[in-house]
Scaffold this motif. Structure first.
Motif, PDB file in Angstrom:
ATOM      1  N   GLY A 111    -118.879  15.044  62.116  1.00  0.00           N
ATOM      2  CA  GLY A 111    -118.601  15.201  63.540  1.00  0.00           C
ATOM      3  C   GLY A 111    -117.543  16.244  63.848  1.00  0.00           C
ATOM      4  N   VAL A 112    -117.911  17.506  63.791  1.00  0.00           N
ATOM      5  CA  VAL A 112    -117.010  18.627  64.090  1.00  0.00           C
ATOM      6  C   VAL A 112    -117.708  19.550  65.086  1.00  0.00           C
ATOM      7  CG1 VAL A 112    -115.581  20.481  63.141  1.00  0.00           C
ATOM      8  CG2 VAL A 112    -116.183  18.505  61.707  1.00  0.00           C
ATOM      9  N   LEU A 113    -117.008  19.907  66.175  1.00  0.00           N
ATOM     10  CA  LEU A 113    -117.592  20.764  67.207  1.00  0.00           C
ATOM     11  C   LEU A 113    -116.574  21.792  67.679  1.00  0.00           C
ATOM     12  CD1 LEU A 113    -119.385  18.095  69.441  1.00  0.00           C
ATOM     13  CD2 LEU A 113    -120.510  19.780  67.965  1.00  0.00           C
ATOM     14  N   PRO A 114    -117.037  22.951  68.156  1.00  0.00           N
ATOM     15  CA  PRO A 114    -116.111  23.925  68.742  1.00  0.00           C
ATOM     16  C   PRO A 114    -115.693  23.490  70.136  1.00  0.00           C
ATOM     17  CG  PRO A 114    -118.345  24.740  68.910  1.00  0.00           C
ATOM     18  CD  PRO A 114    -118.426  23.461  68.120  1.00  0.00           C
ATOM     19  N   GLU A 128    -108.881  33.401  67.656  1.00  0.00           N
ATOM     20  CA  GLU A 128    -108.532  31.983  67.608  1.00  0.00           C
ATOM     21  C   GLU A 128    -109.764  31.143  67.913  1.00  0.00           C
ATOM     22  OE1 GLU A 128    -104.740  30.146  69.321  1.00  0.00           O
ATOM     23  OE2 GLU A 128    -106.258  29.474  70.752  1.00  0.00           O
ATOM     24  N   ILE A 129    -110.080  30.215  67.008  1.00  0.00           N
ATOM     25  CA  ILE A 129    -111.177  29.277  67.186  1.00  0.00           C
ATOM     26  C   ILE A 129    -110.580  27.877  67.209  1.00  0.00           C
ATOM     27  CG2 ILE A 129    -113.353  28.394  66.268  1.00  0.00           C
ATOM     28  CD1 ILE A 129    -113.492  31.347  66.990  1.00  0.00           C
ATOM     29  N   VAL A 130    -110.942  27.087  68.212  1.00  0.00           N
ATOM     30  CA  VAL A 130    -110.440  25.720  68.324  1.00  0.00           C
ATOM     31  C   VAL A 130    -111.587  24.743  68.096  1.00  0.00           C
ATOM     32  CG1 VAL A 130    -109.238  24.033  69.772  1.00  0.00           C
ATOM     33  CG2 VAL A 130    -108.670  26.473  69.956  1.00  0.00           C
ATOM     34  N   LEU A 131    -111.345  23.764  67.241  1.00  0.00           N
ATOM     35  CA  LEU A 131    -112.335  22.733  66.946  1.00  0.00           C
ATOM     36  C   LEU A 131    -111.834  21.375  67.396  1.00  0.00           C
ATOM     37  CD1 LEU A 131    -113.268  23.655  63.247  1.00  0.00           C
ATOM     38  CD2 LEU A 131    -114.357  24.499  65.348  1.00  0.00           C
ATOM     39  N   ALA A 230    -115.824  26.716  62.233  1.00  0.00           N
ATOM     40  CA  ALA A 230    -114.917  27.751  62.748  1.00  0.00           C
ATOM     41  C   ALA A 230    -115.525  29.133  62.563  1.00  0.00           C
ATOM     42  CB  ALA A 230    -113.560  27.663  62.049  1.00  0.00           C
ATOM     43  N   ALA A 231    -115.969  29.451  61.366  1.00  0.00           N
ATOM     44  CA  ALA A 231    -116.440  30.809  61.077  1.00  0.00           C
ATOM     45  C   ALA A 231    -117.748  31.136  61.776  1.00  0.00           C
ATOM     46  CB  ALA A 231    -116.584  31.004  59.569  1.00  0.00           C
ATOM     47  N   ILE A 232    -118.630  30.152  61.945  1.00  0.00           N
ATOM     48  CA  ILE A 232    -119.931  30.458  62.552  1.00  0.00           C
ATOM     49  C   ILE A 232    -119.768  30.934  63.988  1.00  0.00           C
ATOM     50  CG2 ILE A 232    -120.402  28.126  63.423  1.00  0.00           C
ATOM     51  CD1 ILE A 232    -122.942  30.553  61.834  1.00  0.00           C
ATOM     52  N   GLN A 233    -118.665  30.575  64.643  1.00  0.00           N
ATOM     53  CA  GLN A 233    -118.446  31.015  66.029  1.00  0.00           C
ATOM     54  C   GLN A 233    -118.318  32.538  66.113  1.00  0.00           C
ATOM     55  OE1 GLN A 233    -118.972  28.491  68.020  1.00  0.00           O
ATOM     56  NE2 GLN A 233    -118.921  27.231  66.162  1.00  0.00           N
TER      57      GLN A 233
END
Length: 253
Positions: A111-114, A128-131, A230-233
């Motif tokens: 259960g991890v989402l951006p 910056e990517i926030v999850l 994170a990286a796929i964003q």
């Protein structure tokens, strides 16, 4: 869900309490390793096949979730066994747990989402990517939700974009002719690799009781699902950009 601690402890056991038919069951998992995530990624199935004029697409995440759970589950509490036997003393005890419980646990573990940021900013040092993520409590069974897990990544190079696109466009044909099934190869392992190449810093994580700060420690200890999400964003192209045209005016008579 319980109160969320300041930092997500990457190396702690993850205990989840699930409720079914008015009973509580507590399932505890060890830390998920890189090898465990590779098994999970490989078990995800996305296929398509042609039936006449129709294209039939199908996907299966549940089998991957079950495979992950059966690797990392270390304790199960709350289950009654005929003859008052100890569930965990039985052979293949993990497979005896109801499938719906294993699927539910697998969904919690993954259960991890951006977190959507409407105002996209350009950072000189990186993006910056926030999850946000669900994470099991250490022994208490309560599920916690972390809503600001920050990853700062460098912008991918053209070469890294090319590696991603090649992997994303790779398919495998099973069978032949008109009855062949197209299997889409997953990009998750490559994206995890790209994360390690791009990461600058993170915020919101801890390992061995200390904030995770050094890039080499981040590469070694960060959970692979968080790396992937994170990286796929940085590689997804979902919102098309369009030119803005001047409004048309009617020609003078």
């Amino acid at each position: 869900m319980s109160t969320t601690p300041d930092l997500l402890e990457l190396d702690a056991e993850r205990a989840y309490t699930i409720t079914a038919k008015n009973r509580d069951y507590t399932l505890t998992c060890r830390r998920i390793t890189h090898e465990d995530w590779l098994v999970y990624f490989a078990a995800i199935s996305v296929t398509s096949r042609q039936e006449g004029a129709d294209r039939i697409d199908s996907s299966d995440l549940d089998s991957a979730r079950i495979a992950l759970v059966e690797r990392v589950l270390v304790r199960a509490e709350g289950y009654k066994v005929a003859g008052d036997r100890d569930l965990m003393q039985l052979e293949n005890w993990r497979q005896l747990i109801p499938q719906t419980h294993r699927v539910t646990l697998g969904a919690l573990l993954t259960g991890v989402l951006p977190v959507v940021n409407e105002d996209e900013l350009i950072y000189p040092e990186g993006q910056e990517i926030v999850l946000e993520a669900l994470w099991g409590g250490d022994g208490d069974g309560f599920t916690r939700k972390y809503t600001r897990l920050v990853h700062v990544l460098r912008k991918p190079t053209n070469a890294q974009f090319q590696r991603f696109r090649r992997a994303a466009n790779t398919t495998r044909i099973i069978g032949g002719g008109r009855s062949g099934v197209t299997q889409y190869c997953g990009v998750q392992p490559l994206v995890v690799e790209l994360y390690d190449e791009l990461v600058i810093s993170v915020d919101g994580y801890a390992f061995d009781g200390q904030p995770l700060t050094h890039p080499e420690a981040i590469k070694a200890e960060m959970d692979d699902m968080h790396k992937y999400m994170a990286a796929i964003q940085l590689f997804r192209v979902e919102d098309a950009a369009a030119a803005k045209f001047a409004p048309q005016t009617e020609a003078a008579a």
